[in-house]
Design a protein around this motif. Structure first.
Motif, mmCIF file in Angstrom:
data_model
loop_
_atom_site.group_PDB
_atom_site.id
_atom_site.type_symbol
_atom_site.label_atom_id
_atom_site.label_comp_id
_atom_site.label_asym_id
_atom_site.label_seq_id
_atom_site.Cartn_x
_atom_site.Cartn_y
_atom_site.Cartn_z
ATOM 1 N N ASN A 1 0.914 -0.868 0.404
ATOM 2 C CA ASN A 1 0.043 0.076 0.337
ATOM 3 C C ASN A 1 0.729 1.326 -0.155
ATOM 4 N N ARG A 2 0.299 2.114 -0.654
ATOM 5 C CA ARG A 2 1.755 3.415 -1.190
ATOM 6 C C ARG A 2 1.559 4.349 -0.116
ATOM 7 N N ILE A 3 0.232 4.585 0.561
ATOM 8 C CA ILE A 3 0.001 4.807 1.930
ATOM 9 C C ILE A 3 1.267 4.969 3.098
ATOM 10 N N LEU A 4 0.544 3.245 3.183
ATOM 11 C CA LEU A 4 1.311 2.491 4.504
ATOM 12 C C LEU A 4 3.158 3.460 3.765
ATOM 13 N N LYS A 5 3.684 2.775 2.953
ATOM 14 C CA LYS A 5 5.005 2.550 2.171
ATOM 15 C C LYS A 5 5.240 4.342 2.722
ATOM 16 N N PHE A 6 4.631 5.264 2.331
ATOM 17 C CA PHE A 6 5.207 6.506 2.550
ATOM 18 C C PHE A 6 5.120 6.810 3.579
ATOM 19 N N GLN A 7 4.079 6.256 4.985
ATOM 20 C CA GLN A 7 4.160 6.591 6.061
ATOM 21 C C GLN A 7 5.005 5.270 6.812
ATOM 22 N N SER A 8 5.634 5.545 6.727
ATOM 23 C CA SER A 8 6.785 4.019 7.223
ATOM 24 C C SER A 8 6.835 4.120 8.911
ATOM 25 N N GLY A 9 6.100 4.807 9.968
ATOM 26 C CA GLY A 9 6.080 4.001 10.906
ATOM 27 C C GLY A 9 4.788 4.012 11.365
ATOM 28 N N ILE A 10 3.809 3.399 10.244
ATOM 29 C CA ILE A 10 2.996 2.533 10.858
ATOM 30 C C ILE A 10 3.574 1.175 10.349
ATOM 31 N N PRO A 11 3.981 0.346 9.303
ATOM 32 C CA PRO A 11 4.144 -0.547 8.621
ATOM 33 C C PRO A 11 5.402 -0.891 10.361
ATOM 34 N N LEU A 12 6.543 0.449 10.295
ATOM 35 C CA LEU A 12 6.985 0.006 11.297
ATOM 36 C C LEU A 12 6.351 -0.188 13.006
ATOM 37 N N GLY A 13 5.289 0.068 13.130
ATOM 38 C CA GLY A 13 4.409 -0.063 13.819
ATOM 39 C C GLY A 13 4.026 -1.351 14.258
ATOM 40 N N LEU A 14 3.034 -2.331 12.970
ATOM 41 C CA LEU A 14 2.755 -3.340 13.035
ATOM 42 C C LEU A 14 3.973 -4.375 13.093
ATOM 43 N N TYR A 15 4.993 -4.175 12.592
ATOM 44 C CA TYR A 15 6.075 -5.672 12.405
ATOM 45 C C TYR A 15 6.769 -5.478 13.729
ATOM 46 N N TYR B 1 6.120 6.924 14.107
ATOM 47 C CA TYR B 1 7.480 6.205 13.511
ATOM 48 C C TYR B 1 8.324 5.870 15.368
ATOM 49 N N TYR B 2 7.679 6.702 16.070
ATOM 50 C CA TYR B 2 8.438 6.834 17.415
ATOM 51 C C TYR B 2 7.461 5.759 18.411
ATOM 52 N N GLY B 3 6.436 6.216 17.978
ATOM 53 C CA GLY B 3 6.198 5.044 18.707
ATOM 54 C C GLY B 3 6.739 3.810 18.223
ATOM 55 N N GLY B 4 6.623 3.471 16.781
ATOM 56 C CA GLY B 4 7.334 1.941 16.385
ATOM 57 C C GLY B 4 8.690 1.444 16.634
ATOM 58 N N ILE B 5 10.048 2.338 16.675
ATOM 59 C CA ILE B 5 10.800 2.260 17.220
ATOM 60 C C ILE B 5 10.888 1.790 18.942
ATOM 61 N N VAL B 6 9.989 2.427 19.786
ATOM 62 C CA VAL B 6 10.147 1.965 21.148
ATOM 63 C C VAL B 6 9.411 0.386 20.226
ATOM 64 N N ARG B 7 8.543 -0.056 19.860
ATOM 65 C CA ARG B 7 7.809 -1.005 20.247
ATOM 66 C C ARG B 7 9.847 -2.403 19.050
ATOM 67 N N TYR B 8 10.288 -1.675 18.209
ATOM 68 C CA TYR B 8 11.250 -1.972 18.024
ATOM 69 C C TYR B 8 11.923 -2.175 19.213
ATOM 70 N N LEU B 9 12.480 -1.628 19.367
ATOM 71 C CA LEU B 9 13.591 -1.942 20.631
ATOM 72 C C LEU B 9 13.337 -2.636 22.237
ATOM 73 N N GLU B 10 11.583 -2.726 22.440
ATOM 74 C CA GLU B 10 10.616 -3.888 22.892
ATOM 75 C C GLU B 10 11.586 -5.468 22.533
ATOM 76 N N GLY B 11 10.918 -5.702 21.429
ATOM 77 C CA GLY B 11 11.792 -6.180 20.730
ATOM 78 C C GLY B 11 12.743 -6.701 20.758
ATOM 79 N N GLN B 12 13.073 -5.902 20.827
ATOM 80 C CA GLN B 12 14.574 -6.702 20.860
ATOM 81 C C GLN B 12 15.228 -6.591 22.117
ATOM 82 N N VAL B 13 14.413 -5.930 22.905
ATOM 83 C CA VAL B 13 14.921 -6.584 24.836
ATOM 84 C C VAL B 13 14.793 -8.195 24.931
ATOM 85 N N LEU B 14 13.235 -8.085 24.327
ATOM 86 C CA LEU B 14 12.530 -9.695 24.440
ATOM 87 C C LEU B 14 13.578 -10.637 23.859
ATOM 88 N N TYR B 15 14.273 -11.239 22.642
ATOM 89 C CA TYR B 15 15.610 -11.189 22.290
ATOM 90 C C TYR B 15 16.771 -11.249 23.006
#
Length: 141
Positions: free
Chosen positions: A21-35, A71-85
């Motif tokens: 989806n072009r909108i999701l690709k443009f707003q990279s924070g959304i897929p970052l948070g979802l992934y 985006y920043y919400g996605g970053i925090v979630r990404y880092l949370e996943g890294q802490v679990l790993y």
């Protein structure tokens, strides 16, 4: 979506159906948070193969640095996943776990020091920093 009570399969289906989806690709924070949220979900289920699949997708989006709340919400979630790993690595007593923990702690500290996330994300970042210190055996830091 996961935190709102959706079944994770529904969330994964949504992500797969809308990856291009072009909108999701443009707003990279959304897929970052979802992934990142799906990666966390799989980490909590101890399904590390699926965790790596979604965490890798999120990692590709981290470098886009779009200064949005999503985006920043996605970053925090990404880092949370890294802490679990990291927790998994420490439990398995992998030899590079301490180095990984130090790197992760530096990334968290750097994010706070940059002062770009805004105060709304500080509690989550400080919580993750504290948890990494506890995992690494330095509860006083």
């Amino acid at each position: 979506m996961l935190y709102s009570g959706f079944i994770y399969r529904t969330c994964v289906e949504f992500i797969c159906q809308n990856e291009n989806n072009r909108i999701l690709k443009f707003q990279s924070g959304i897929p970052l948070g979802l992934y990142s949220c799906v990666a966390i979900w799989y980490a909590r289920l101890q399904d590390w193969d699926e965790f790596h699949t979604f965490s890798s997708r999120a990692k590709c989006l981290v470098s886009r640095r779009t200064p949005t709340v999503l985006y920043y919400g996605g970053i925090v979630r990404y880092l949370e996943g890294q802490v679990l790993y990291l927790q998994k690595q420490i439990e398995q007593q992998l030899e590079n776990a301490q180095d990984r923990g130090v790197e992760l702690l530096k990334n968290l500290e750097s994010l706070v020091a940059q002062n770009t996330t805004g105060p709304v994300f500080y509690p989550g970042l400080y919580y993750l920093m504290t948890y990494v210190c506890i995992l690494m055996g330095d509860g006083q830091n």
